[in-house]
Design an enzyme around this catalytic site. Structure first.
Site, PDB file in Angstrom:
ATOM      1  N   CYS A 243       0.823  -1.211   0.000  1.00  0.00           N
ATOM      2  CA  CYS A 243       0.000   0.000   0.000  1.00  0.00           C
ATOM      3  C   CYS A 243       0.859   1.264   0.000  1.00  0.00           C
ATOM      4  CB  CYS A 243      -0.937   0.001   1.199  1.00  0.00           C
ATOM      5  SG  CYS A 243      -0.145  -0.498   2.744  1.00  0.00           S
TER       6      CYS A 243
ATOM      7  N   HIS B 119      -2.708   5.333   6.475  1.00  0.00           N
ATOM      8  CA  HIS B 119      -1.326   5.782   6.667  1.00  0.00           C
ATOM      9  C   HIS B 119      -1.258   7.270   6.275  1.00  0.00           C
ATOM     10  CE1 HIS B 119       0.061   1.627   6.850  1.00  0.00           C
ATOM     11  NE2 HIS B 119      -0.259   1.383   5.593  1.00  0.00           N
TER      12      HIS B 119
HETATM   13  P1  NAD Z   1      -5.664 -10.961   5.960  1.00  0.00           P
HETATM   14  O1  NAD Z   1      -5.084 -11.666   7.129  1.00  0.00           O
HETATM   15  O2  NAD Z   1      -6.717  -9.939   6.177  1.00  0.00           O
HETATM   16  O3  NAD Z   1      -6.258 -12.027   4.928  1.00  0.00           O
HETATM   17  C1  NAD Z   1      -5.591 -13.209   4.601  1.00  0.00           C
HETATM   18  C2  NAD Z   1      -6.635 -14.268   4.273  1.00  0.00           C
HETATM   19  O4  NAD Z   1      -5.965 -15.436   3.809  1.00  0.00           O
HETATM   20  C3  NAD Z   1      -7.493 -14.686   5.461  1.00  0.00           C
HETATM   21  O5  NAD Z   1      -8.845 -14.719   5.058  1.00  0.00           O
HETATM   22  C4  NAD Z   1      -7.022 -16.101   5.778  1.00  0.00           C
HETATM   23  O6  NAD Z   1      -8.092 -16.919   6.230  1.00  0.00           O
HETATM   24  C5  NAD Z   1      -6.561 -16.574   4.419  1.00  0.00           C
HETATM   25  N1  NAD Z   1      -5.543 -17.625   4.436  1.00  0.00           N
HETATM   26  C6  NAD Z   1      -4.598 -17.891   5.373  1.00  0.00           C
HETATM   27  N2  NAD Z   1      -3.839 -18.925   4.964  1.00  0.00           N
HETATM   28  C7  NAD Z   1      -4.294 -19.294   3.754  1.00  0.00           C
HETATM   29  C8  NAD Z   1      -3.918 -20.285   2.811  1.00  0.00           C
HETATM   30  N3  NAD Z   1      -2.900 -21.111   3.047  1.00  0.00           N
HETATM   31  N4  NAD Z   1      -4.619 -20.387   1.658  1.00  0.00           N
HETATM   32  C9  NAD Z   1      -5.661 -19.557   1.396  1.00  0.00           C
HETATM   33  N5  NAD Z   1      -6.068 -18.607   2.265  1.00  0.00           N
HETATM   34  C10 NAD Z   1      -5.392 -18.471   3.414  1.00  0.00           C
HETATM   35  O7  NAD Z   1      -4.413 -10.338   5.174  1.00  0.00           O
HETATM   36  P2  NAD Z   1      -4.419  -9.057   4.237  1.00  0.00           P
HETATM   37  O8  NAD Z   1      -4.307  -7.841   5.076  1.00  0.00           O
HETATM   38  O9  NAD Z   1      -5.512  -9.163   3.259  1.00  0.00           O
HETATM   39  O10 NAD Z   1      -3.006  -9.212   3.530  1.00  0.00           O
HETATM   40  C11 NAD Z   1      -2.791 -10.105   2.443  1.00  0.00           C
HETATM   41  C12 NAD Z   1      -1.587  -9.652   1.653  1.00  0.00           C
HETATM   42  O11 NAD Z   1      -1.845  -8.337   1.169  1.00  0.00           O
HETATM   43  C13 NAD Z   1      -0.270  -9.555   2.433  1.00  0.00           C
HETATM   44  O12 NAD Z   1       0.811  -9.845   1.569  1.00  0.00           O
HETATM   45  C14 NAD Z   1      -0.226  -8.096   2.826  1.00  0.00           C
HETATM   46  O13 NAD Z   1       1.076  -7.618   3.055  1.00  0.00           O
HETATM   47  C15 NAD Z   1      -0.808  -7.461   1.591  1.00  0.00           C
HETATM   48  N6  NAD Z   1      -1.351  -6.121   1.836  1.00  0.00           N
HETATM   49  C16 NAD Z   1      -2.103  -5.865   2.932  1.00  0.00           C
HETATM   50  C17 NAD Z   1      -2.560  -4.584   3.149  1.00  0.00           C
HETATM   51  C18 NAD Z   1      -3.359  -4.224   4.370  1.00  0.00           C
HETATM   52  O14 NAD Z   1      -3.274  -3.119   4.829  1.00  0.00           O
HETATM   53  N7  NAD Z   1      -4.144  -5.104   4.920  1.00  0.00           N
HETATM   54  C19 NAD Z   1      -2.281  -3.581   2.230  1.00  0.00           C
HETATM   55  C20 NAD Z   1      -1.566  -3.882   1.075  1.00  0.00           C
HETATM   56  C21 NAD Z   1      -1.078  -5.164   0.902  1.00  0.00           C
END
Ligand code: NAD
Length: 337
Positions: free
Chosen positions: A140, A220
């Site tokens: 992000c 942020h």
């Molecule tokens: P999150 O924890 O909200 O969601 C992850 C999801 O994946 C959950 O629903 C979980 O149940 C599922 N999961 C866990 N293990 C799994 C597996 N083996 N197979 C399939 N599903 C599985 O995480 P998020 O915040 O959505 O982040 C995901 C990615 O996006 C990360 O790389 C993070 O760095 C990136 N990201 C997050 C944000 C943020 O602010 N949340 C912003 C930009 C990028």
């Protein structure tokens, strides 16, 4: 219609699914989750086919009353492209599964740059992902900086970027994150790792970053100082940024004094989940002195990478070129405040 599978249906995955579903040239063929919690309920209510991330969790989903379509292996087979939005590090474990199925995949910011052929930001390097099988949509914060640097670089040339990233402690649903009453230099070492991440998009850019983490969940905030190669006026920079569809220049008369009012504006405008896909740059903060540009921008961490994931799908599959893809994505989502 291109069939897109979403592996990992959390903060990012659920938003990517809705964004894909809104596009005219792609469909969600299913979403995969690790546990049968409220997120699974949300997926079913939106009509997405639900898959279990693991074989040994199938019974947990069925016991909770879900009609599961299969495991994520089945979803990967079914999909033309997978968006992997699993927690950081799991994407790297998943890559061999995509390779085995011959399914191209998009990974998210926490995965390493060397997992993929290219890191991606639609405005800055769409072409680099054309025809690629494995692509990473940058974080992000890196997305926010890249969107800002791209037009400045084109219009004026950028000598050096210095950015202080004031980061939210956690997303609203991350009850275990903090701090709850502190301000953390994070990381304490300077410069922070964020600058090198921006260099995965702009390899030759000179950039130094510092990070802080504070007790908020909303957005942020970036405090930026950018040395330009020429000397535009503050008004010219403001005009340039206002022309960018994924930058919202916050007008003075809106009287928005912080991230709380920005999110309230998004809710007032009927944005899904109160999302702000655009960088939010305070117009009043844009100030050029002797070719040094200063500004504040707020970044909605839960949603700014969502349009980028949609554009990465089109770049990899050849559905559209960069300008056409961004325009289609923007129109389908209603980007532009
Ligand atoms: P999150 O924890 O909200 O969601 C992850 C999801 O994946 C959950 O629903 C979980 O149940 C599922 N999961 C866990 N293990 C799994 C597996 N083996 N197979 C399939 N599903 C599985 O995480 P998020 O915040 O959505 O982040 C995901 C990615 O996006 C990360 O790389 C993070 O760095 C990136 N990201 C997050 C944000 C943020 O602010 N949340 C912003 C930009 C990028």
């Amino acid at each position: 219609m291109l069939k897109v599978g979403i592996n990992g249906y959390g903060t990012i995955g659920k938003r990517v699914a809705d964004a894909v579903a809104a596009q005219p040239d792609m469909d969600v063929c299913g979403v995969s989750k690790a546990s049968p919690d409220f997120g699974a309920d949300g997926a079913v209510r939106r009509g997405y086919a639900l898959y279990s991330a693991r074989e040994d969790r199938l019974s947990a989903f069925r016991d909770a009353g879900y009609d599961v379509a299969g495991t994520s292996e089945d979803l990967i087979e079914e999909s033309d492209v997978v968006v992997d939005a699993t927690p950081g590090g799991i994407g790297a474990e998943n890559r061999p599964r995509y390779e085995a199925a011959g399914t191209p995949a998009i990974f998210q910011g926490k995965e390493a740059d060397d997992l993929v052929e290219t890191s991606f930001n639609a405005r800055a390097n769409f072409e680099a992902a054309e025809g690629a099988e494995y692509v990473r949509v940058v974080s992000c914060n890196t997305t926010g900086i890249s969107r800002l640097v791209a037009p400045l670089e084109e219009a004026y040339g950028v000598e050096k970027v210095r950015a202080t990233l004031v980061r939210r402690g956690g997303d609203p649903d991350q009850t275990g994150r903090g701090p709850i009453n502190d301000i953390l230099p994070d990381p304490i070492t300077v410069p922070s790792h964020h600058g090198p991440d921006v260099n995965t998009i702009f390899p030759d850019l000179s950039i130094d970053t510092m990070g802080l983490t504070v007790p908020t969940t909303l957005m942020h905030m970036h405090s930026l100082n950018i040395e330009l190669e020429s000397e535009p006026t503050s008004a010219e920079v403001r005009e340039l940024l206002a022309e960018e569809s994924r930058i919202f220049v916050v007008e003075d008369d809106l009287a928005i004094d912080g991230t709380g009012k920005l999110r309230e504006l998004a809710r007032d405008r009927g944005r899904p989940r109160g999302d702000l896909w655009e960088n939010c740059v305070w117009g009043e903060s844009i100030n050029v002195q002797d070719s040094e540009l200063y500004l504040f921008q707020a970044i909605h961490q839960e949603s700014d990478v969502i349009p980028e994931n949609v554009d990465a799908i089109r770049a990899m599959t050849g559905l559209a070129d960069g300008d056409e893809s961004m325009q289609t994505t923007d129109e389908a989502l209603g980007i532009g405040l």
